[in-house]
Each structure stands twice: as structure tokens, then as C-alpha cells.
Design a protein around this motif. Sequence first.
Motif, PDB file in Angstrom:
ATOM      1  N   THR A 114     -38.398  44.140  19.446  1.00 11.50           N
ATOM      2  CA  THR A 114     -38.923  42.933  18.807  1.00 11.50           C
ATOM      3  C   THR A 114     -38.249  42.704  17.459  1.00 11.50           C
ATOM      4  N   TYR A 115     -38.102  43.769  16.692  1.00 15.93           N
ATOM      5  CA  TYR A 115     -37.438  43.676  15.389  1.00 15.93           C
ATOM      6  C   TYR A 115     -35.997  43.217  15.547  1.00 15.93           C
ATOM      7  N   LEU A 116     -35.277  43.812  16.497  1.00 13.75           N
ATOM      8  CA  LEU A 116     -33.872  43.441  16.708  1.00 13.75           C
ATOM      9  C   LEU A 116     -33.744  41.994  17.191  1.00 13.75           C
ATOM     10  N   ALA A 117     -34.680  41.542  18.022  1.00 14.46           N
ATOM     11  CA  ALA A 117     -34.656  40.152  18.480  1.00 14.46           C
ATOM     12  C   ALA A 117     -34.869  39.203  17.307  1.00 14.46           C
ATOM     13  N   ASN A 118     -35.808  39.525  16.427  1.00 11.80           N
ATOM     14  CA  ASN A 118     -36.051  38.690  15.248  1.00 11.80           C
ATOM     15  C   ASN A 118     -34.859  38.723  14.301  1.00 11.80           C
ATOM     16  N   LEU A 119     -34.248  39.881  14.143  1.00  3.91           N
ATOM     17  CA  LEU A 119     -33.070  40.001  13.290  1.00  3.91           C
ATOM     18  C   LEU A 119     -31.925  39.164  13.843  1.00  3.91           C
ATOM     19  N   THR A 120     -31.744  39.195  15.147  1.00  3.33           N
ATOM     20  CA  THR A 120     -30.700  38.396  15.787  1.00  3.33           C
ATOM     21  C   THR A 120     -30.954  36.904  15.578  1.00  3.33           C
ATOM     22  N   GLN A 121     -32.192  36.480  15.734  1.00  4.56           N
ATOM     23  CA  GLN A 121     -32.528  35.066  15.500  1.00  4.56           C
ATOM     24  C   GLN A 121     -32.229  34.672  14.063  1.00  4.56           C
ATOM     25  N   SER A 122     -32.532  35.541  13.121  1.00  4.38           N
ATOM     26  CA  SER A 122     -32.261  35.245  11.712  1.00  4.38           C
ATOM     27  C   SER A 122     -30.770  35.140  11.461  1.00  4.38           C
ATOM     28  N   GLN A 123     -30.005  36.046  12.058  1.00  7.34           N
ATOM     29  CA  GLN A 123     -28.554  36.008  11.891  1.00  7.34           C
ATOM     30  C   GLN A 123     -27.951  34.735  12.474  1.00  7.34           C
ATOM     31  N   ILE A 124     -28.441  34.314  13.612  1.00 10.22           N
ATOM     32  CA  ILE A 124     -27.948  33.079  14.237  1.00 10.22           C
ATOM     33  C   ILE A 124     -28.281  31.880  13.366  1.00 10.22           C
ATOM     34  N   ALA A 125     -29.510  31.829  12.849  1.00 11.23           N
ATOM     35  CA  ALA A 125     -29.912  30.714  11.982  1.00 11.23           C
ATOM     36  C   ALA A 125     -29.075  30.697  10.720  1.00 11.23           C
ATOM     37  N   LEU A 126     -28.835  31.859  10.123  1.00  9.45           N
ATOM     38  CA  LEU A 126     -28.020  31.951   8.912  1.00  9.45           C
ATOM     39  C   LEU A 126     -26.589  31.503   9.208  1.00  9.45           C
ATOM     40  N   ASN A 127     -26.031  31.935  10.323  1.00 17.16           N
ATOM     41  CA  ASN A 127     -24.682  31.538  10.702  1.00 17.16           C
ATOM     42  C   ASN A 127     -24.579  30.025  10.887  1.00 17.16           C
ATOM     43  N   GLU A 128     -25.575  29.427  11.531  1.00 16.52           N
ATOM     44  CA  GLU A 128     -25.571  27.971  11.728  1.00 16.52           C
ATOM     45  C   GLU A 128     -25.600  27.227  10.405  1.00 16.52           C
ATOM     46  N   LYS A 129     -26.378  27.728   9.460  1.00 16.24           N
ATOM     47  CA  LYS A 129     -26.434  27.086   8.151  1.00 16.24           C
ATOM     48  C   LYS A 129     -25.115  27.216   7.403  1.00 16.24           C
ATOM     49  N   LEU A 130     -24.486  28.377   7.511  1.00 18.83           N
ATOM     50  CA  LEU A 130     -23.196  28.583   6.837  1.00 18.83           C
ATOM     51  C   LEU A 130     -22.109  27.717   7.452  1.00 18.83           C
ATOM     52  N   VAL A 131     -22.136  27.548   8.754  1.00 21.00           N
ATOM     53  CA  VAL A 131     -21.137  26.716   9.441  1.00 21.00           C
ATOM     54  C   VAL A 131     -21.301  25.260   9.059  1.00 21.00           C
ATOM     55  N   ASN A 132     -22.526  24.812   8.842  1.00 18.34           N
ATOM     56  CA  ASN A 132     -22.805  23.411   8.535  1.00 18.34           C
ATOM     57  C   ASN A 132     -22.604  23.074   7.062  1.00 18.34           C
ATOM     58  N   LEU A 133     -22.181  24.021   6.237  1.00 19.76           N
ATOM     59  CA  LEU A 133     -21.973  23.744   4.797  1.00 19.76           C
ATOM     60  C   LEU A 133     -20.757  22.898   4.568  1.00 19.76           C
TER      61      LEU A 133
END
Length: 98
Positions: A79-98
Motif C-alpha cells: 500500500t505504501y509503495l502504491a501511494n509512493l508511486t502515485q505521488s511520483q507520477i503526480a510530481l512527474n506530471e507537474k514537472l513536465v507541465n512546467l
Amino acid sequence: MSQKMRWPLTWNLLRISARIQDALSTVLQYAEDVLSGKVSADNTVGRFLMSLVNQVPKIAAEDFETMLNSNINDLLMVTYLANLTQSQIALNEKLVNL
């Protein structure tokens, strides 16, 4: 976001545990009522309960606790790793959209 939404596996485990506890309480109450004479014994129910009890593996309490804790830790880690992965994906999407 509610706790129920953030930890669906944990909430499901708690819900299932509560249902099992309720079912066991019902069976225990029935057995106590039969033994006290409040309810007449039903041989079919008795045979079913005996069959059910015989299917439960015989495990030492310490071994069961170790096994359960290990499985719960595994579940929490996934569960922790799944949440961490979701956070990383969201962070990556925000960085790409800058």
C-alpha cells in the motif's frame, strides 16, 4: 481525501475482520443457547459446525501471530509503495507541465 479513500486495503481488512467477528459471535451465541436449553439442538447445524471446526488448521498461537504480522506488514508495504508511486507520477506530471 478521506482515510477510507487513502487506505482501501486496510479498510477492507478491517471490514472483513469485523464481519468475521460478528459471525463468530452469532455462532457462539447459538452454541450457548443450545447448551443452556433455550434453543433446541439442530443436528444439521451441529454437523456443519463440526466440519467447519475440523477444517481449521492447527497452528501454534505464536506461529499464527508471526504469520499474520508478516502478512499485514507485506500488505502495508505494498500500500505504501502504491501511494509512493502515485505521488511520483503526480510530481512527474507537474514537472513536465512546467
